[in-house]
Design a protein around this motif. Structure first.
Motif, PDB file in Angstrom:
ATOM      1  N   ASP A  82     -54.054 -63.487  -9.540  1.00  0.00           N
ATOM      2  CA  ASP A  82     -54.694 -62.242  -9.971  1.00  0.00           C
ATOM      3  C   ASP A  82     -55.061 -61.364  -8.768  1.00  0.00           C
ATOM      4  OD1 ASP A  82     -55.455 -60.395 -11.897  1.00  0.00           O
ATOM      5  OD2 ASP A  82     -57.489 -61.182 -12.086  1.00  0.00           O
ATOM      6  N   HIS A 128     -51.273 -58.066  -9.058  1.00  0.00           N
ATOM      7  CA  HIS A 128     -51.228 -56.604  -9.225  1.00  0.00           C
ATOM      8  C   HIS A 128     -50.810 -55.984  -7.904  1.00  0.00           C
ATOM      9  CE1 HIS A 128     -53.311 -56.972 -13.117  1.00  0.00           C
ATOM     10  NE2 HIS A 128     -53.976 -57.956 -12.533  1.00  0.00           N
ATOM     11  N   HIS A 169     -49.144 -63.996 -11.967  1.00  0.00           N
ATOM     12  CA  HIS A 169     -50.026 -62.897 -12.403  1.00  0.00           C
ATOM     13  C   HIS A 169     -50.707 -62.299 -11.181  1.00  0.00           C
ATOM     14  CE1 HIS A 169     -53.233 -61.255 -15.376  1.00  0.00           C
ATOM     15  NE2 HIS A 169     -53.534 -60.780 -14.173  1.00  0.00           N
ATOM     16  N   HIS A 213     -55.622 -65.410 -17.986  1.00  0.00           N
ATOM     17  CA  HIS A 213     -56.964 -65.843 -17.552  1.00  0.00           C
ATOM     18  C   HIS A 213     -57.495 -67.001 -18.402  1.00  0.00           C
ATOM     19  CE1 HIS A 213     -56.650 -62.265 -15.192  1.00  0.00           C
ATOM     20  NE2 HIS A 213     -56.746 -61.470 -16.244  1.00  0.00           N
TER      21      HIS A 213
HETATM   22 ZN   LIG Z   1     -54.967 -59.330 -13.651  1.00  0.00          ZN
END
Ligand SMILES: [Zn+2]
Length: 431
Positions: A349, A54, A52, A286
């Protein structure tokens, strides 16, 4: 053509690995052939999978002023010193305070500024920025307005809209790919919702996208993952709406990956699953707060959790101060989920959390916060289990770790003394 990795330490033995056509073809000693590299006893592991992150935001963060850890006075100085982009904007990330446009103007008003909250879920623009974006007449639901209907400067979950208004080109991912390779990451799952354009050509890693629209094809060089749904911390959808979205995703054959940070979001999601049922591959992103009583329910439904213990080492001291004491035992659970039968995958993340997978693995083991104390030691993972959180394939987060054996993909990382010395993807050395 086949190549050799010589003298690698695999499960405690020193071996040669012959790689052919992107796979591990043979493992043995004294194998003949052309040498790709001599590992000189370094440990070989399957390449890491960050489940996970970005990518576009990571690339953009590189070109931004980072306000993380700064007080408002220091942030003022940092913004004053920051260069503007080609359109005259100053882009800032890592903002800890929840500022509206007027508060941002107090920090910097002479150039348009957009500042991203460190959660990644909110942007604030100052008055010049609001004027350039046409915020006054914008009809995007993420544009916050006060009771008089005036835009406050806050934009929530409006990244696509913002990008379209800024006419920004897609960021170049070359540097991000290099950075990932230097950590031994050979596959990543991008968790950005509603991806409308993506260019994977600059990335050596295998890329899975959660944000591909339902019914749409994956951009070239990528795979489609579960469908990303955001249960925003700032405003939950209603149950029927969420149920309809999950049903639509399942109806196209895709599992869902649901952003779920608060216990209210988790309760809403489980209520929706009561109607839709779950599908193999459904995952919770999360899972920052999970009440103990819910764990058997997550396990029974076959849900996976993709979580980020790196947040503890990054900002765990803030959590201890800001999160209600009654919630702290439920924060970023790992061990209790696993012992309760829930599959747990680790991830960064990034850029919202620290990227370094080895640091995230260490965080899962120590749960050490920046002030040197331990948050929920009962949730510590042993090192082997924490590493396994990065070794499952992208389509099976939390599943069994990949193994290096004949026929396996030649996606490998070589480590010595806590350093990555080489990374190989599909048989090619990329670091
Ligand atoms: Zn995220």
């Amino acid at each position: 053509m086949s190549v050799l990795i010589r003298n690698a330490s695999l499960d405690g033995r020193i071996v040669d690995l012959r790689l052919d056509s992107g796979s591990v073809a043979e493992i043995g000693t004294g194998l003949p052939g052309e040498e790709l590299l001599d590992a000189a006893g370094a440990i070989v592991l399957p390449g890491l999978v960050d489940h996970h992150l970005h990518l576009h935001a990571m690339a953009a963060a590189e070109a931004s002023v980072n306000l993380a850890g700064l007080d408002l006075r220091q942030a003022t100085d940092a913004l004053a010193a920051a260069p503007a982009d080609a359109h005259g904007w100053v882009r800032a990330v890592g903002l800890a305070a929840d500022l509206d446009g007027a508060a941002l103007d107090a920090l910097h008003s002479t150039r348009p500024v957009r500042a991203q909250h460190r959660s990644g879920a909110q942007w604030t623009v100052n008055a010049l920025g609001a004027r350039l974006l046409g915020l006054g007449t914008a009809d995007h639901p993420g544009v916050e307005r006060d009771h008089a209907g005036v835009a406050t400067g806050r934009l929530r979950r409006a990244d696509d809209w913002l990008r379209s208004r800024l006419a920004g080109a897609l960021p170049d991912l070359t540097a991000v790919g290099r950075q990932l390779a230097a950590y031994g990451i050979t596959a990543i799952t991008d968790a950005t919702p509603d991806i409308t354009a993506f260019d994977a050509s600059a990335l050596p890693q295998h890329v899975t996208l959660l944000g591909v629209g339902l019914g749409e094809a994956a951009p070239p060089g990528t795979s489609v993952g579960p469908y990303k749904i955001v249960l925003a911390d700032s405003g939950l959808p209603d149950l029927d709406d969420l149920t309809a979205r999950i049903t639509a995703a399942h109806g196209t054959g895709r599992a869902v990956a649901v952003h779920c940070v608060t216990r209210e979001a988790l309760a809403l999601l489980l209520a929706a699953f009561d109607t839709t049922g779950t599908r193999s591959g459904d995952r919770i992103e999360h899972a920052a707060l999970v009440p103990a009583a819910v764990i058997p329910d997550l396990a029974a439904r076959g849900l996976r959790v993709v979580t980020q213990p790196g947040f503890l080492t990054d900002r765990g001291d803030h959590y201890r101060r800001d999160v209600p004491a009654v919630d702290l035992p439920d924060l970023y659970r790992c061990a209790s989920l696993q012992t309760g039968g829930v599959r747990v995958a680790l991830s960064s993340d990034a850029p919202h959390g620290p990227l370094d997978p080895w640091a995230v693995i260490a965080a899962a083991v120590t749960r050490m916060t920046p002030d040197g104390s331990t948050l929920n030691p009962a949730e510590q993972l042993n090192p082997e289990t924490a590493l396994a959180g990065y070794l499952a394939p992208p389509n099976d987060p939390g599943g069994p770790p990949r193994r290096i054996e004949p026929g396996a993909p030649a996606d490998l990382v070589l480590r010595r003394d806590g350093e990555t010395i080489a990374t190989v993807i599909a048989g090619h050395r990329v670091f």
